[in-house]
Design a protein around this motif. Structure first.
Motif, PDB file in Angstrom:
ATOM      1  N   GLU A  38     -18.302 -11.675-149.630  1.00 51.59           N
ATOM      2  CA  GLU A  38     -18.888 -11.408-150.952  1.00 51.59           C
ATOM      3  C   GLU A  38     -20.386 -11.295-150.757  1.00 51.59           C
ATOM      4  OE1 GLU A  38     -18.078 -14.346-153.960  1.00 51.59           O
ATOM      5  OE2 GLU A  38     -19.222 -13.255-155.491  1.00 51.59           O
ATOM      6  N   ASN A  84     -20.835  -8.369-156.880  1.00 49.93           N
ATOM      7  CA  ASN A  84     -20.783  -8.844-158.271  1.00 49.93           C
ATOM      8  C   ASN A  84     -21.442  -7.842-159.211  1.00 49.93           C
ATOM      9  OD1 ASN A  84     -19.759 -11.763-158.082  1.00 49.93           O
ATOM     10  ND2 ASN A  84     -21.326 -11.654-156.481  1.00 49.93           N
ATOM     11  N   GLU A 107     -16.660  -7.214-158.390  1.00 45.90           N
ATOM     12  CA  GLU A 107     -16.225  -8.417-159.096  1.00 45.90           C
ATOM     13  C   GLU A 107     -16.806  -8.409-160.507  1.00 45.90           C
ATOM     14  OE1 GLU A 107     -17.071 -12.058-157.063  1.00 45.90           O
ATOM     15  OE2 GLU A 107     -15.937 -11.492-155.266  1.00 45.90           O
ATOM     16  N   ASP A 139     -13.597 -12.191-161.558  1.00 43.33           N
ATOM     17  CA  ASP A 139     -14.320 -13.329-160.992  1.00 43.33           C
ATOM     18  C   ASP A 139     -14.265 -14.535-161.941  1.00 43.33           C
ATOM     19  OD1 ASP A 139     -15.897 -14.692-159.229  1.00 43.33           O
ATOM     20  OD2 ASP A 139     -17.669 -13.410-159.459  1.00 43.33           O
ATOM     21  N   LYS A 146      -9.934 -14.129-158.917  1.00 43.05           N
ATOM     22  CA  LYS A 146     -10.660 -15.194-158.205  1.00 43.05           C
ATOM     23  C   LYS A 146     -10.664 -16.458-159.051  1.00 43.05           C
ATOM     24  CE  LYS A 146     -14.074 -14.289-155.404  1.00 43.05           C
ATOM     25  NZ  LYS A 146     -15.412 -13.930-154.877  1.00 43.05           N
ATOM     26  N   GLU A 190     -12.255 -19.676-154.807  1.00 47.05           N
ATOM     27  CA  GLU A 190     -13.673 -19.808-154.474  1.00 47.05           C
ATOM     28  C   GLU A 190     -14.007 -21.279-154.341  1.00 47.05           C
ATOM     29  OE1 GLU A 190     -16.372 -16.871-156.833  1.00 47.05           O
ATOM     30  OE2 GLU A 190     -15.448 -18.273-158.223  1.00 47.05           O
TER      31      GLU A 190
END
Ligand code: C2E
Ligand code: MG
Ligand code: MG
Length: 700
Positions: free
Chosen positions: A478, A536, A568, A598, A619, A655
């Motif tokens: 990421e 992101n 994400e 996310d 996630k 995560e």
């Protein structure tokens, strides 16, 4: 004007000739010696003057006169008799029958002419008078109709102030009818008072007659009726003055202002109040804040301003519709009213923002108890259309004179404090403080730094590897943005991402991060270690209609395989306009990239909602992972999310893995991938390349 007519009846043709000679220059003459046809002629010609001989065979002058006077249509015609000097008896009779004068025989032509002339003149004036009086009558009628029909009250008086006329509107407003009013003093039927002080006012009727000119009534006057009803009036009075300058009376005309006064009151209310809740608006609040500050200076007290914002209102409003949004605002306003009580100014200052002004306070102390009660009141669930909604508030408090030097500053600082309450978890209140001021200053400095970094394209990316939990092998990373400070220290995204979203800089930031991430993907691929990199993106980027195009351009420019790029998005990004978001995600998906949801579990997504978006990866938020080894509830949630991902056919990524236990638990639950400090912290690209790209193995 038509010429006048004289009709002569005399059986002696000679007399007719003489009489005609006398009057023919004055009028049109009709004559007959046959007294029997006289009446017929009179009816036909309607002469202005009739000259009759008395003694005639068959029908005497008296007979004719009598018949004329008996006829309603003819009786006004003046009659002159022709008599001899000696005929006193007949003269008596003639006068008794209604004759007006005599012509003596033998006829003196000149004298006869003068007499006839005079009578014709009188007759002419008489008929003129009739015309005039008819005209006056008509005008009077018209005036009456007008006065009775107009919307103003009208009262006329004589010179003594006694009422002679009162129209229906005036009757209604004074409460006196025509019979009661006429003949009474105008001051008895018009009770005028000052609308504010209630003091008796002088009636302008009396004044206008005194000064002999029109006068207007003082402003702010009310009329109290016989029954005690009050109405606001405005009026003027004028004297009636005759041709010689004498005052004959006066007329007063007045209007009922109640409606316009009510309208003016309503207008003022509208400009100062919010139409939905009826509460004072920002304009009025500002006035009140200023007033209380002035007051406070004199009394050495302090003022507190609470700025109250409904948490997540925008989401509720967008998701549930404006009608429900309005109902929420209303019910919150009712609760706040109840908490604040009558003596406190509660205002609605924005969509979902209220303000509460507390004066006279030991300031801080009472402000926090009011804030506490407000928070408490909002926590009770709200029911709208049978559905329950749970609300919370964020409140910022600023004090005068402690925190601010004027009204603007006080309002601004309560706003700052409110944002602090939001930023630190919502559902709470925060006082403005020097720390907060410091934070405001820091924010400004941060914005300067961020702008500079964007201008210099100097943002840095850290990469955190993502592992296949079963194979214990790195499958991707990421990318996480960092800002490098002047002194070389690293600033975390939490300190500038929210700021960039508020300032709109997020679009430039997002683009630079995407470009750098794609360069990194290309770099790894070139080194023969193709890795999927997750980038992101914020809600605002997703809401930007050109975003998909932009992503496509960056992919093309960097020449990467789009399957190596993952974006994400957070749940909040999906909360905006449903159709638009779905279309955007479909467009992105069609580029061949994958999409991850996310921080799952922290937002409001429902299953049916998720199904409709083309998402590939879920996630689990690290808050659930963190607690799963010692909190059964967290473990339950993670278990449920793992099932959900399976059921939606989505890849599950955990995560924030920090412990070995978490690692094993997640693997057991069937979680595909994970990232976290347990395996590796986010690291600069160079370090990442050294550790993972230059090595042959990608295992931990
Ligand atoms: P995120 O997307 O949820 O990123 C994961 C965050 O968790 C990262 O924080 C990462 O350092 C942290 N993290 C990873 N493993 C662990 C762990 O084991 N324990 C703990 N306690 N934390 C761990 P970071 O880098 O500070 O990023 C914070 C957030 O900032 C990100 O949360 C993401 O929402 C946002 N962000 C970062 N880079 C970008 C960006 O380029 N664009 C946008 N829009 N947002 C970004
Ligand atoms: Mg992320
Ligand atoms: Mg996350």
């Amino acid at each position: 004007m038509r010429s006048q007519k004289v009709l002569i009846v005399d059986d002696e043709p000679v007399n007719i000739v003489i009489l005609e000679a006398a009057v023919s220059s004055l009028a049109h003459v009709i004559s007959t010696s046959n007294s029997l046809e006289a009446l017929q002629l009179i009816r036909h010609h309607k002469p202005d003057l009739l000259i009759l001989d008395i003694n005639m065979p068959k029908c005497s002058g008296f007979d004719i006169c009598e018949a004329v006077k008996a006829d309603i249509n003819l009786r006004e015609i003046p009659v002159l008799f022709v008599t001899s000097f000696t005929d006193v008896k007949n003269e008596h009779k003639a006068l008794a029958l209604g004759a007006i004068d005599f012509i003596s025989k033998p006829i003196d032509i000149e004298l006869c002419r003068m007499r006839v002339k005079n009578h014709l003149l009188i007759q002419k004036q008489k008929s003129q008078l009739t015309v005039y009086s008819e005209r006056i009558f008509e005008e009077k009628e018209q005036l009456n109709i007008t006065l009775n029909a107009i919307a103003d009250g009208v009262i006329a008086t004589d010179a003594d102030g006694l009422v002679t006329f009162i129209n229906p509107v005036a009757q209604r407003l004074t409460g006196f009818n025509e019979f009661e009013a006429c003949g009474r003093l105008v001051t008895d039927i018009m009770e005028l008072r000052d609308a504010s002080t209630n003091a008796t006012m002088i009636n302008p009727v009396l004044h206008t007659m005194e000064v002999k000119r029109p006068v207007a009534m003082a402003l702010n006057v009310k009329l109290v009726s016989k029954q005690g009803n009050e109405c606001r009036v405005e009026d003027t009075a004028s004297p009636i003055i005759d041709a010689y300058g004498n005052v004959k009376g006066a007329v007063i005309v007045f209007q009922d202002l109640s409606e316009s006064v009510a309208m003016a009151v309503q207008m003022t209310h509208l400009t100062n109040h919010d139409h939905l809740t009826g509460l004072p608006n920002r304009v009025l609040l500002h006035d009140r804040v200023e007033q209380s500050i002035n007051q406070t200076d004199k009394l050495h007290q302090s003022v507190a301003l609470l700025l109250i914002d409904i948490d997540n209102f925008k989401y509720l409003n967008d998701a549930l519709g404006h009608k429900v949004g309005d109902s929420i605002i209303l019910s919150v306003s009712e609760r706040l009213k109840h908490v604040c009580g009558e003596s406190v100014t509660l205002a609605r200052v924005g969509g979902d923002e209220f303000a509460c002004l507390l004066t006279d306070t030991g300031a801080g102390a009472s402000a926090d108890s009011v804030a506490m009660s407000c928070l408490q009141s909002a926590r009770e669930p709200i029911y709208i259309d049978g559905r329950q909604h749970q609300l919370s508030l964020s409140i910022g408090i600023s004090l005068y004179p402690q925190d601010a030097t004027n009204a603007e500053e006080l309002m601004r600082h309560s706003d700052t404090a409110m944002y602090r309450a939001k930023a630190t978890g919502k559902n709470k209140f925060c006082f403005f403080s020097n720390d907060l001021q410091l934070a405001v200053r820091k924010r400004v400095e941060m914005e300067v730094k961020l702008r500079k970094a964007l201008d210099d394209n100097s943002l840095t990316l850290f990469f955190q590897p993502k592992y296949d939990l079963n194979l214990n092998k790195i499958v991707g990373a990421e990318s996480l943005v960092r800002l490098v400070d002047e002194d070389g220290s690293i600033i975390a995204p939490d300190e500038f991402i929210p700021l960039s979203e508020e300032t709109g800089l997020i679009h430039r930031l997002g683009k630079q991060v995407l470009e750098k991430s794609c360069q990194f993907i290309a770099q790894c691929a070139d080194a023969n270690k193709p890795l999927k990199i997750a980038v992101n993106v914020s809600a605002q980027q997703i809401a930007n209609p050109t975003f998909a195009k932009e992503v496509e351009q960056v992919i093309t420019a960097s020449g990467i395989d789009p399957r190596l790029l993952e974006l994400e998005v957070t749940e909040s990004a999906l909360m905006a306009d449903f159709e638009q978001t779905r279309n955007m995600l479909l467009a992105l998906s069609s580029l061949g990239i994958s999409l991850a949801l996310d921080d799952f579990g922290t937002g409001y997504s429902s299953l049916s909602y998720l199904r409709q978006f083309p998402l590939n990866v879920l996630k689990i938020d690290r808050s659930f992972v963190k607690d799963m080894d010692d909190e059964p509830q967290a473990l339950d949630i993670v278990t449920a999310i793992a099932r959900l991902a399976k059921c939606l056919d989505m890849v599950l990524v955990a995560e924030g893995l920090e412990t070995e236990l978490q690692f094993h638990l997640l693997r057991q639950l069937g979680c595909d991938y994970g990232q976290g400090f347990y395996m590796c912290k986010p690291i600069p690209d160079v370090e990442f390349t050294d550790r993972f790209i230059k090595q042959t193995s990608l295992s931990i």
